[in-house]
Design a protein around this motif. Structure first.
Motif, PDB file in Angstrom:
ATOM      1  N   GLU A 182       7.612  10.706   1.483  1.00  0.00           N
ATOM      2  CA  GLU A 182       7.193   9.581   2.310  1.00  0.00           C
ATOM      3  C   GLU A 182       5.768   9.774   2.812  1.00  0.00           C
ATOM      4  OE1 GLU A 182       9.781   8.768   5.550  1.00  0.00           O
ATOM      5  OE2 GLU A 182      11.534   8.379   4.294  1.00  0.00           O
ATOM      6  N   LEU A 183       5.113   8.671   3.100  1.00  0.00           N
ATOM      7  CA  LEU A 183       3.773   8.720   3.670  1.00  0.00           C
ATOM      8  C   LEU A 183       3.897   8.553   5.186  1.00  0.00           C
ATOM      9  CD1 LEU A 183       3.315   8.008   0.621  1.00  0.00           C
ATOM     10  CD2 LEU A 183       1.194   6.903   1.351  1.00  0.00           C
ATOM     11  N   ASP A 184       3.452   9.557   5.917  1.00  0.00           N
ATOM     12  CA  ASP A 184       3.619   9.564   7.373  1.00  0.00           C
ATOM     13  C   ASP A 184       2.988   8.337   8.021  1.00  0.00           C
ATOM     14  OD1 ASP A 184       4.962  11.959   7.169  1.00  0.00           O
ATOM     15  OD2 ASP A 184       3.185  13.192   7.580  1.00  0.00           O
ATOM     16  N   LEU A 185       1.790   7.977   7.562  1.00  0.00           N
ATOM     17  CA  LEU A 185       1.094   6.836   8.155  1.00  0.00           C
ATOM     18  C   LEU A 185       1.897   5.550   7.974  1.00  0.00           C
ATOM     19  CD1 LEU A 185      -1.455   5.592   9.463  1.00  0.00           C
ATOM     20  CD2 LEU A 185      -2.384   5.315   7.150  1.00  0.00           C
ATOM     21  N   ILE A 186       2.464   5.370   6.795  1.00  0.00           N
ATOM     22  CA  ILE A 186       3.241   4.158   6.510  1.00  0.00           C
ATOM     23  C   ILE A 186       4.536   4.150   7.313  1.00  0.00           C
ATOM     24  CG2 ILE A 186       4.363   2.810   4.703  1.00  0.00           C
ATOM     25  CD1 ILE A 186       1.274   2.931   4.581  1.00  0.00           C
ATOM     26  N   ARG A 187       5.148   5.315   7.435  1.00  0.00           N
ATOM     27  CA  ARG A 187       6.375   5.399   8.235  1.00  0.00           C
ATOM     28  C   ARG A 187       6.104   5.007   9.687  1.00  0.00           C
ATOM     29  NH1 ARG A 187       7.966  10.350   7.069  1.00  0.00           N
ATOM     30  NH2 ARG A 187       6.848  11.307   8.818  1.00  0.00           N
ATOM     31  N   GLU A 188       4.980   5.478  10.226  1.00  0.00           N
ATOM     32  CA  GLU A 188       4.637   5.170  11.614  1.00  0.00           C
ATOM     33  C   GLU A 188       4.283   3.692  11.780  1.00  0.00           C
ATOM     34  OE1 GLU A 188       4.137   5.727  15.623  1.00  0.00           O
ATOM     35  OE2 GLU A 188       5.040   7.048  14.113  1.00  0.00           O
ATOM     36  N   THR A 225      11.639  -2.072   8.028  1.00  0.00           N
ATOM     37  CA  THR A 225      12.434  -0.983   7.454  1.00  0.00           C
ATOM     38  C   THR A 225      11.716  -0.450   6.217  1.00  0.00           C
ATOM     39  OG1 THR A 225      14.501  -1.980   8.236  1.00  0.00           O
ATOM     40  CG2 THR A 225      14.667  -0.339   6.482  1.00  0.00           C
ATOM     41  N   TYR A 226      11.320   0.802   6.275  1.00  0.00           N
ATOM     42  CA  TYR A 226      10.587   1.445   5.181  1.00  0.00           C
ATOM     43  C   TYR A 226      11.548   2.369   4.437  1.00  0.00           C
ATOM     44  CZ  TYR A 226       7.380   5.084   3.252  1.00  0.00           C
ATOM     45  OH  TYR A 226       6.730   6.002   2.452  1.00  0.00           O
TER      46      TYR A 226
END
Length: 351
Positions: free
Chosen positions: A317-323, A331-332
């Motif tokens: 996962e990409l942390d920036l996108i999750r945040e 919902t990612y």
């Protein structure tokens, strides 16, 4: 005599237009979507017959989609049947239906007498038809009313165009409504069966060793996902590539197919390919996040999903996108696709 003219506000008009489906199927006519379109109309036909209790209690039927370029070769087979969809009482058992368009509007039917070996008789005739058409790979459905099942043999495979992929559908199943929890669970199940490993249904890898995905992987995933949803929610519960004032959303689940507090729902699909930099991936998914929010505003959506299918060598996962997703109420879901069966085990060990 003067006549008053009602002038519609442009914003209202755009909103109304964005809710009008462009066709009566989630799939467009022609091209690679034709197989899904045909299957969707066929499934819808059985669901409507089930609703009015006119499904046959027993017997077997074959439904064969005949592409336009082959229609002339079967014009003398059987008898003509117009608009099968309008006829909810037609006897179906012991028959082969040659469907000349994907919406079941033009058909020819070949009838056989009832017998103990009905399946063998129909299969033998099907093979004769294939020979007549030059062994062209035909999309076909075998419906067994005894056990309320339909086997669809899809031919859509960019890896091996001569192969068939069987999908088994329960035609006796009642249509459902999804909650976010059900949709999320469905999404993970879809990944397990269709995209996770090289041998899964979609056969997503073009060159496994080079981490090269098939062409148009994003579109292929979205189409198969939509098709699998239609089997549960019905043809009218889902729209693919629906227009809105901000463009076209990948997938919409309409209000009546979701529980009231969670629908409608908008989904955007993105694929990460090996060779793209982390910055490029972040930018790509950030755009997807903006798209799903904009499309959601067009539809007054109560649920938003960013569906990410990861085909990179270094997965995660990409942390920036999750945040960002958490902040925006999106919902990612991030699905890791492995180029070898052992790839998943190696990834887990590294973690």
């Amino acid at each position: 005599m003067s006549q008053s003219v009602l002038k519609l506000d442009e914003d209202i008009l755009k909103k109304v237009q964005s809710h009008v489906p462009e066709n009566s199927s989630p799939f467009q006519q022609g091209g690679e979507e034709e197989e899904y379109r045909f299957t969707t109309f066929l499934l819808d036909y059985f669901q409507k017959r089930k609703a009015v209790r006119t499904l046959p209690a027993s017997g077997i039927s074959y439904f064969i989609y005949i592409p336009p370029q082959l229609a002339r070769k079967v014009e003398n087979l059987g008898s003509s049947v117009l608009s099968l969809r309008r006829d909810k009482s037609r006897d179906l058992s012991g028959k082969i239906f040659l469907c000349l368009d994907s919406a079941l509007n033009k058909n020819r039917v070949i009838s056989f007498e009832n017998s103990d070996n009905q399946r063998d008789v129909l299969e033998e005739k099907f093979q004769e038809i294939k020979e007549l058409l030059g062994d062209f790979e035909l999309l076909n459905a075998v419906v067994d009313f005894n056990i309320r099942s339909m086997s669809i043999f899809l031919t859509e495979s960019p890896v091996d165009p001569t192969s068939e992929y069987e999908i088994l559908i329960d035609i006796g199943r009642s249509q459902e409504q999804f909650s976010r929890e059900k949709l999320t669970s469905f999404s993970y199940d879809f990944h397990e069966t269709e995209t996770k490993l090289p041998g899964c249904g979609l056969m997503i890898w073009k060159v496994q060793g080079d981490y090269t995905l098939t062409d148009h992987a994003e579109d292929r995933i979205a189409r198969r996902f939509t098709f699998n949803l239609v089997k549960i929610l019905g043809k009218d519960g889902v729209s693919q590539e629906a227009r809105g004032s901000h463009g076209r959303s990948d997938l919409i689940i309409h209000s009546h197919a979701m529980v009231p507090e969670h629908g409608p729902c908008v989904l955007e699909f993105k694929v990460l390919r090996h060779g793209n930099s982390d910055d490029a991936c972040e930018k790509w998914l950030s755009e997807g996040l903006e798209q799903v929010i904009d499309y959601g505003s067009d539809r007054a959506a109560k649920s938003h999903y960013l569906m990410v299918y990861d085909g990179r060598k270094r997965l995660g996962e990409l942390d920036l996108i999750r945040e960002k997703s958490r902040e925006q109420g999106v919902t990612y879901l991030h699905f890791e696709m492995y180029n070898t069966p052992s790839g998943e085990r190696k990834t887990k060990l590294k973690k």
